[in-house]
Scaffold this motif. Structure first.
Motif, PDB file in Angstrom:
ATOM      1  N   GLU A 148      -2.388  61.926  17.517  1.00  0.00           N
ATOM      2  CA  GLU A 148      -2.191  62.974  16.490  1.00  0.00           C
ATOM      3  C   GLU A 148      -2.054  64.011  17.442  1.00  0.00           C
ATOM      4  O   GLU A 148      -1.457  65.146  16.638  1.00  0.00           O
ATOM      5  N   PHE A 149      -2.807  64.354  18.344  1.00  0.00           N
ATOM      6  CA  PHE A 149      -2.576  65.731  19.163  1.00  0.00           C
ATOM      7  C   PHE A 149      -1.212  65.946  19.838  1.00  0.00           C
ATOM      8  O   PHE A 149      -0.672  67.071  19.769  1.00  0.00           O
ATOM      9  N   VAL A 150      -0.481  64.850  20.123  1.00  0.00           N
ATOM     10  CA  VAL A 150       0.818  65.002  20.270  1.00  0.00           C
ATOM     11  C   VAL A 150       1.687  65.714  19.452  1.00  0.00           C
ATOM     12  O   VAL A 150       2.652  66.271  19.558  1.00  0.00           O
ATOM     13  N   GLU A 151       1.338  64.985  18.126  1.00  0.00           N
ATOM     14  CA  GLU A 151       2.214  65.404  17.016  1.00  0.00           C
ATOM     15  C   GLU A 151       1.856  66.989  16.565  1.00  0.00           C
ATOM     16  O   GLU A 151       2.763  67.709  16.001  1.00  0.00           O
ATOM     17  N   ASP A 152       0.731  67.468  16.649  1.00  0.00           N
ATOM     18  CA  ASP A 152       0.330  68.841  16.119  1.00  0.00           C
ATOM     19  C   ASP A 152      -0.876  69.176  17.243  1.00  0.00           C
ATOM     20  O   ASP A 152      -1.928  68.772  17.179  1.00  0.00           O
ATOM     21  N   GLU A 153      -0.609  70.161  17.990  1.00  0.00           N
ATOM     22  CA  GLU A 153      -1.854  70.629  18.841  1.00  0.00           C
ATOM     23  C   GLU A 153      -2.682  71.491  18.106  1.00  0.00           C
ATOM     24  O   GLU A 153      -3.944  71.459  18.675  1.00  0.00           O
ATOM     25  N   ASN A 154      -2.588  71.702  16.890  1.00  0.00           N
ATOM     26  CA  ASN A 154      -3.730  72.455  16.090  1.00  0.00           C
ATOM     27  C   ASN A 154      -4.759  71.674  15.222  1.00  0.00           C
ATOM     28  O   ASN A 154      -5.367  72.029  14.262  1.00  0.00           O
ATOM     29  N   ILE A 155      -4.813  70.261  15.556  1.00  0.00           N
ATOM     30  CA  ILE A 155      -5.421  69.327  14.677  1.00  0.00           C
ATOM     31  C   ILE A 155      -6.853  69.340  15.788  1.00  0.00           C
ATOM     32  O   ILE A 155      -6.930  69.213  17.049  1.00  0.00           O
ATOM     33  N   VAL A 156      -7.958  69.363  14.843  1.00  0.00           N
ATOM     34  CA  VAL A 156      -9.225  69.496  15.262  1.00  0.00           C
ATOM     35  C   VAL A 156      -9.856  68.091  14.705  1.00  0.00           C
ATOM     36  O   VAL A 156     -10.139  67.915  13.599  1.00  0.00           O
ATOM     37  N   ASN A 157     -10.774  67.690  15.839  1.00  0.00           N
ATOM     38  CA  ASN A 157     -11.344  66.279  15.488  1.00  0.00           C
ATOM     39  C   ASN A 157     -12.954  66.299  15.343  1.00  0.00           C
ATOM     40  O   ASN A 157     -13.456  67.092  16.219  1.00  0.00           O
ATOM     41  N   ILE A 158     -13.324  66.052  14.177  1.00  0.00           N
ATOM     42  CA  ILE A 158     -14.879  66.049  14.271  1.00  0.00           C
ATOM     43  C   ILE A 158     -15.325  64.473  14.243  1.00  0.00           C
ATOM     44  O   ILE A 158     -14.795  63.513  13.345  1.00  0.00           O
ATOM     45  N   LEU A 159     -16.337  64.116  15.235  1.00  0.00           N
ATOM     46  CA  LEU A 159     -16.631  62.778  15.232  1.00  0.00           C
ATOM     47  C   LEU A 159     -18.022  62.749  15.153  1.00  0.00           C
ATOM     48  O   LEU A 159     -18.937  63.362  15.915  1.00  0.00           O
TER      49      LEU A 159
END
Length: 215
Positions: free
Chosen positions: A27-38
């Motif tokens: 997902e990060f390769v596709e969009d560097e502005n994705i933030v993941n909450i785990l």
């Protein structure tokens, strides 16, 4: 069926975390502005272990992960925006409990104030989702409705309660859920009697055995 809700099902100890981390990297390769909450199990130890694992996992940027906890540097959801906007944080790890679920809910509902240009999207991962379904149930519909929430992925080895609750739900496709040639259940093991020495801690071994049997 809401496309934001996804389900990842894999047996215990066959790489659910590995699958999630690979998904995050893709997902990060596709969009560097994705933030993941785990959300992890309600254990600071698990939060710390996951943080270390992410920092050493290929594809993750150095110093891109924080832990939200009373014992860590980031203790409140109000502190998260500055870390995302100015410090390059893309992964937020926290325990599955009432306080942290409320923190994240408030953070997500107020995010548009900090991101008026709508540059960022969020993926939410709920580990052991069946175990904490009652905890997250009051928040899921609200999170689904937020424009900046892209995906809510529920991760579990036992999806029955989730399927009962949500009915139709998108299941993450995988080539195979496990390799039968290498997967080994604890109860299929060959048991060998072990005679303990006088100074050994019997309670510790009994605890380890009970935990293994539960899986």
């Amino acid at each position: 069926m809401n496309n934001k809700m996804q389900l990842l099902v894999r047996p215990t100890q066959v790489g659910k975390t590995f699958t999630v981390l690979n998904h995050i990297v893709d997902e990060f390769v596709e969009d560097e502005n994705i933030v993941n909450i785990l959300f992890v199990d309600n254990s600071l130890l698990q939060s710390t272990q996951l943080s270390v694992r992410m920092e050493n996992f290929e594809g993750f940027e150095e110093n891109s992960t924080i832990i939200l906890s009373s014992k860590s540097k980031v203790k409140s959801g109000n502190e998260i925006p500055v870390h995302v906007k100015t410090k390059g944080i893309r992964n937020i790890i926290t325990c599955s409990n009432g306080t942290r679920a409320k923190n994240i809910d408030e953070f997500l509902r107020n995010w548009e104030v900090f991101d008026p240009l709508k540059e960022y999207k969020f993926n939410i991962y709920l580990d052991e989702a069946d175990k904490f379904l009652t905890l997250f149930d009051p928040y899921l519909k609200n999170w689904e409705a937020l424009e900046h929430v892209r995906t809510i992925m529920m991760v579990t080895a036992t999806p029955y309660r989730i399927l009962q609750e949500f009915g139709e739900i998108k299941i993450m496709k995988m080539e195979k859920t496990y390799d039968p040639n290498v997967y080994h259940r604890f109860k299929d093991s060959l048991f060998v009697e072990y005679v303990m020495e006088k100074n050994e801690n019997r309670n510790y071994y009994e605890l380890c055995l009970n935990m293994a049997l539960e899986n």
